[in-house]
Design a protein around this motif. Sequence first.
Motif, PDB file in Angstrom:
ATOM      1  N   MET A   1       0.830  -1.196   0.000  1.00 31.94           N
ATOM      2  CA  MET A   1       0.000   0.000   0.000  1.00 31.94           C
ATOM      3  C   MET A   1       0.871   1.255   0.000  1.00 31.94           C
ATOM      4  O   MET A   1       1.993   1.237   0.497  1.00 31.94           O
ATOM      5  N   ALA A   2       0.319   2.338  -0.541  1.00 37.54           N
ATOM      6  CA  ALA A   2       1.095   3.563  -0.739  1.00 37.54           C
ATOM      7  C   ALA A   2       1.089   4.419   0.520  1.00 37.54           C
ATOM      8  O   ALA A   2       0.159   4.364   1.335  1.00 37.54           O
ATOM      9  N   HIS A   3       2.163   5.208   0.641  1.00 42.47           N
ATOM     10  CA  HIS A   3       2.220   6.212   1.696  1.00 42.47           C
ATOM     11  C   HIS A   3       1.837   7.555   1.056  1.00 42.47           C
ATOM     12  O   HIS A   3       2.556   8.089   0.216  1.00 42.47           O
ATOM     13  N   LEU A   4       0.721   8.101   1.455  1.00 45.25           N
ATOM     14  CA  LEU A   4       0.149   9.291   0.827  1.00 45.25           C
ATOM     15  C   LEU A   4       0.266  10.492   1.760  1.00 45.25           C
ATOM     16  O   LEU A   4       0.241  10.346   2.992  1.00 45.25           O
ATOM     17  N   THR A   5       0.364  11.673   1.162  1.00 43.74           N
ATOM     18  CA  THR A   5       0.440  12.917   1.923  1.00 43.74           C
ATOM     19  C   THR A   5      -0.566  13.912   1.355  1.00 43.74           C
ATOM     20  O   THR A   5      -0.564  14.180   0.142  1.00 43.74           O
ATOM     21  N   ILE A   6      -1.414  14.427   2.228  1.00 47.10           N
ATOM     22  CA  ILE A   6      -2.356  15.484   1.848  1.00 47.10           C
ATOM     23  C   ILE A   6      -1.845  16.779   2.463  1.00 47.10           C
ATOM     24  O   ILE A   6      -1.790  16.923   3.683  1.00 47.10           O
ATOM     25  N   THR A   7      -1.436  17.722   1.603  1.00 54.07           N
ATOM     26  CA  THR A   7      -0.893  18.993   2.069  1.00 54.07           C
ATOM     27  C   THR A   7      -1.801  20.134   1.634  1.00 54.07           C
ATOM     28  O   THR A   7      -2.458  20.073   0.583  1.00 54.07           O
ATOM     29  N   HIS A   8      -1.827  21.169   2.457  1.00 56.96           N
ATOM     30  CA  HIS A   8      -2.610  22.359   2.111  1.00 56.96           C
ATOM     31  C   HIS A   8      -1.814  23.606   2.465  1.00 56.96           C
ATOM     32  O   HIS A   8      -1.352  23.760   3.597  1.00 56.96           O
ATOM     33  N   THR A   9      -1.667  24.504   1.485  1.00 58.71           N
ATOM     34  CA  THR A   9      -1.117  25.840   1.683  1.00 58.71           C
ATOM     35  C   THR A   9      -1.952  26.810   0.852  1.00 58.71           C
ATOM     36  O   THR A   9      -2.622  26.401  -0.110  1.00 58.71           O
ATOM     37  N   HIS A  10      -1.909  28.083   1.204  1.00 55.99           N
ATOM     38  CA  HIS A  10      -2.670  29.076   0.437  1.00 55.99           C
ATOM     39  C   HIS A  10      -2.088  29.252  -0.963  1.00 55.99           C
ATOM     40  O   HIS A  10      -2.816  29.645  -1.878  1.00 55.99           O
ATOM     41  N   GLN A  11      -0.822  28.968  -1.146  1.00 52.54           N
ATOM     42  CA  GLN A  11      -0.214  29.143  -2.454  1.00 52.54           C
ATOM     43  C   GLN A  11      -0.587  28.021  -3.420  1.00 52.54           C
ATOM     44  O   GLN A  11      -0.901  28.274  -4.590  1.00 52.54           O
ATOM     45  N   ASP A  12      -0.560  26.761  -2.949  1.00 51.24           N
ATOM     46  CA  ASP A  12      -0.803  25.613  -3.828  1.00 51.24           C
ATOM     47  C   ASP A  12      -2.172  24.996  -3.652  1.00 51.24           C
ATOM     48  O   ASP A  12      -2.584  24.165  -4.479  1.00 51.24           O
ATOM     49  N   GLY A  13      -2.897  25.336  -2.605  1.00 53.47           N
ATOM     50  CA  GLY A  13      -4.171  24.697  -2.340  1.00 53.47           C
ATOM     51  C   GLY A  13      -3.988  23.330  -1.697  1.00 53.47           C
ATOM     52  O   GLY A  13      -2.926  23.020  -1.141  1.00 53.47           O
ATOM     53  N   THR A  14      -5.016  22.493  -1.803  1.00 55.33           N
ATOM     54  CA  THR A  14      -4.984  21.151  -1.209  1.00 55.33           C
ATOM     55  C   THR A  14      -4.623  20.134  -2.282  1.00 55.33           C
ATOM     56  O   THR A  14      -5.329  20.003  -3.282  1.00 55.33           O
ATOM     57  N   ARG A  15      -3.520  19.413  -2.056  1.00 55.34           N
ATOM     58  CA  ARG A  15      -3.060  18.432  -3.038  1.00 55.34           C
ATOM     59  C   ARG A  15      -2.718  17.114  -2.350  1.00 55.34           C
ATOM     60  O   ARG A  15      -2.305  17.102  -1.179  1.00 55.34           O
ATOM     61  N   LEU A  16      -2.894  16.029  -3.098  1.00 57.11           N
ATOM     62  CA  LEU A  16      -2.560  14.692  -2.613  1.00 57.11           C
ATOM     63  C   LEU A  16      -1.380  14.185  -3.425  1.00 57.11           C
ATOM     64  O   LEU A  16      -1.433  14.151  -4.670  1.00 57.11           O
ATOM     65  N   GLN A  40      -2.124  19.953 -12.143  1.00 61.13           N
ATOM     66  CA  GLN A  40      -2.098  20.025 -10.681  1.00 61.13           C
ATOM     67  C   GLN A  40      -2.116  18.665 -10.002  1.00 61.13           C
ATOM     68  O   GLN A  40      -1.859  18.584  -8.813  1.00 61.13           O
ATOM     69  N   GLY A  41      -2.454  17.624 -10.725  1.00 63.99           N
ATOM     70  CA  GLY A  41      -2.557  16.311 -10.111  1.00 63.99           C
ATOM     71  C   GLY A  41      -3.867  16.165  -9.355  1.00 63.99           C
ATOM     72  O   GLY A  41      -4.879  16.785  -9.682  1.00 63.99           O
ATOM     73  N   ILE A  42      -3.851  15.339  -8.279  1.00 61.21           N
ATOM     74  CA  ILE A  42      -5.053  15.124  -7.461  1.00 61.21           C
ATOM     75  C   ILE A  42      -5.148  16.281  -6.459  1.00 61.21           C
ATOM     76  O   ILE A  42      -4.235  16.508  -5.663  1.00 61.21           O
ATOM     77  N   HIS A  43      -6.271  16.993  -6.490  1.00 60.76           N
ATOM     78  CA  HIS A  43      -6.408  18.176  -5.646  1.00 60.76           C
ATOM     79  C   HIS A  43      -7.878  18.451  -5.382  1.00 60.76           C
ATOM     80  O   HIS A  43      -8.766  17.839  -5.988  1.00 60.76           O
ATOM     81  N   ILE A  44      -8.124  19.396  -4.464  1.00 58.24           N
ATOM     82  CA  ILE A  44      -9.470  19.890  -4.192  1.00 58.24           C
ATOM     83  C   ILE A  44      -9.639  21.201  -4.942  1.00 58.24           C
ATOM     84  O   ILE A  44      -8.786  22.087  -4.869  1.00 58.24           O
ATOM     85  N   ARG A  45     -10.727  21.343  -5.624  1.00 57.85           N
ATOM     86  CA  ARG A  45     -10.975  22.529  -6.434  1.00 57.85           C
ATOM     87  C   ARG A  45     -12.306  23.160  -6.026  1.00 57.85           C
ATOM     88  O   ARG A  45     -13.334  22.473  -6.033  1.00 57.85           O
ATOM     89  N   PRO A  46     -12.301  24.450  -5.631  1.00 58.40           N
ATOM     90  CA  PRO A  46     -11.162  25.355  -5.469  1.00 58.40           C
ATOM     91  C   PRO A  46     -10.623  25.284  -4.039  1.00 58.40           C
ATOM     92  O   PRO A  46     -11.383  25.073  -3.086  1.00 58.40           O
ATOM     93  N   SER A  47      -9.331  25.480  -3.887  1.00 61.24           N
ATOM     94  CA  SER A  47      -8.731  25.490  -2.551  1.00 61.24           C
ATOM     95  C   SER A  47      -7.570  26.470  -2.437  1.00 61.24           C
ATOM     96  O   SER A  47      -7.086  26.700  -1.328  1.00 61.24           O
ATOM     97  N   THR A  72      -0.770  10.995   5.651  1.00 60.42           N
ATOM     98  CA  THR A  72      -0.263  12.077   6.496  1.00 60.42           C
ATOM     99  C   THR A  72      -0.902  13.384   6.035  1.00 60.42           C
ATOM    100  O   THR A  72      -0.944  13.672   4.836  1.00 60.42           O
ATOM    101  N   ILE A  73      -1.400  14.163   6.990  1.00 56.62           N
ATOM    102  CA  ILE A  73      -2.072  15.430   6.684  1.00 56.62           C
ATOM    103  C   ILE A  73      -1.215  16.587   7.184  1.00 56.62           C
ATOM    104  O   ILE A  73      -0.841  16.628   8.362  1.00 56.62           O
TER     105      ILE A  73
END
Length: 603
Positions: A1-16, A40-47, A72-73
């Motif tokens: 199984m993969a190790h995933l990271t969900i990051t959020h910043t005001h510059q890039d938004g929310t990305r996985l 952008q890849g996998i992301h939340i729109r708009p963020s 990881t968040i």
Amino acid sequence: MAHLTITHTHQDGTRLTGSQKKDGVYEIVRRNGFTWRCRQGIHIRPSRDLDAKTLIINRAARALRDAGHEVTIEIDNTPRPTEIVEAERQERAEDRAKRFAERAGNADAAGLEAARSITDGIPFGQPILVDHYSAGRHRRDLSRADNHRGKALELWNKGEHLADRARGAVAHQKHRENPRTTMRRIEKLEADTRRYQRELGGYERNFRNGNGDIAFVETHEPAISRRRDDLQRWIADADEQITYWRTQLAAHEESGAFVPWARQHFVKGDQVRHHGFGDWYEVTRVNTKSVSVTGSSWGWPRTIAWDKVAGRRRDGMQWDTPNGEPWPVELAGKIARWRSLERDLAGNDSSTEALFKRGRIELARNIALGLDMHASDAEAAACLEGVTDAATDRKVKAAFVDVYDRLAAGETAAEVTASYEPIELAAAWRMPDREPVRRTAVKSFFIRDRDDIIAVQPGDLIVGFYDRGYGKDHLMRGFCGPVAAVSEVNDRRESGEFVSITLTGGQERTFKLPLWFAVHPAGTWDKETPPAAASAVDVAEVSKAEPVETVSVTASTDPEPQPSAADNPVEHWTAIGGANDDDCGDPWGPLLAELRMLADQPG
């Protein structure tokens, strides 16, 4: 199984990040508010430039953990300066518009070229030889060419869609930077700040019954812990945005591009113009953020906010901006009437009344400008091209309305022309008062070696093109003006040969060959050279040209009373000057000629 990271910043938004193709991650998060884009890849729109949507993030993280993935968040809700945010937003909008425009321009070229490469090997008109060994290949080639044309059509539709998106990106950014939009944005940010401050310090909310007595009091305690931190961050961010947008609004006001209306500009009894409706309303009360007005027959609007105010009238004068120069209300009314007449002129109503009205509008414009009564829209536009100041523009439009009113009152075009002094304007070009020469659109293969036939060249002044109808050639004046460029011949096989002609005003039109034009050659029209000064070649061309019938609708010079539309609609239409069409000159010319011919026959 993969190790995933969900990051959020005001510059890039929310990305996985950490996902790979076909590992099943996207199928899971897609059902929980995430999407995928190649840039952008996998992301939340708009963020981007928003606080993290923790509800969506936590729900997606739980679903991934249930599927056996490690998640990881990382969240950073620190806002960026508004100046940087807006600069990047504008840059993205320009990049998006440019990218869509390029894709739209190249959408259908490949499919059409592929179809032509296949059909080029098949002689024109060649049938399928059913009993020949080439019949199968012939059918396959035609089928492939059809498929390529279908794909080209789909790509063309996609190109139109992309062009619309490009225009939408530009329009959205323009609307965002509009000063009126900025005023509403500042007002909303100030309201949000008050709400945050009220929640931060705690407040009470009273609920009253039908008698106006307090029936219930709802108490809200001051915010604590994480909620308090969020409110303080939001207040600081809103204050920073308010400061930025007020600076932008002040820059507009300092340059004079836009000065907002305010309370000190109005008193009770003034008239105010609504920016959206365009109507005028009487002011009944001046408020802090708006003016109360007498509504329309249905009672609306009752108030007009400052960002919706577009003018004021007082003591017979009108102000379009608070710092503008006042001008008479009577003149402003004429300008508004001409704008309404222009909308009628551009309308598609084909009723008899609408056709007569459009004829009067065009005739009024031509008489006021001192043009021939059947002058085209292009000639009128050439006269108005040099009008840059507001005072001259108002004077010209008021003259249009004055002439139109006289025509609508029953005066003939001859009577109005005899007593009216036209407005003197420096036209970009004027049509000479002499007969044009006849030239072909382009020297095709069959007449390439003939020196006595001259093609249209850059610098020539096109009067119109000849169209065959009712057994004669008719001069269509809708496409006229100085020639800027003539394209090469475009051979479209079974569809024929075509050439595109571009005028100096930017108009471009594609014509099917063969086609003849009426032109004034280059060097003979720019100073309105009299006929005696024309060159020998031009005189020879006039003498060799075949006699043609130039159908134009002119005003009657007969001093006798003109018949009404009910008695003779053809002559009444002639008296008011007819109408010019944007694409084909005077479309009623051949019909009027036929009606006159029938009217002259006995019985």
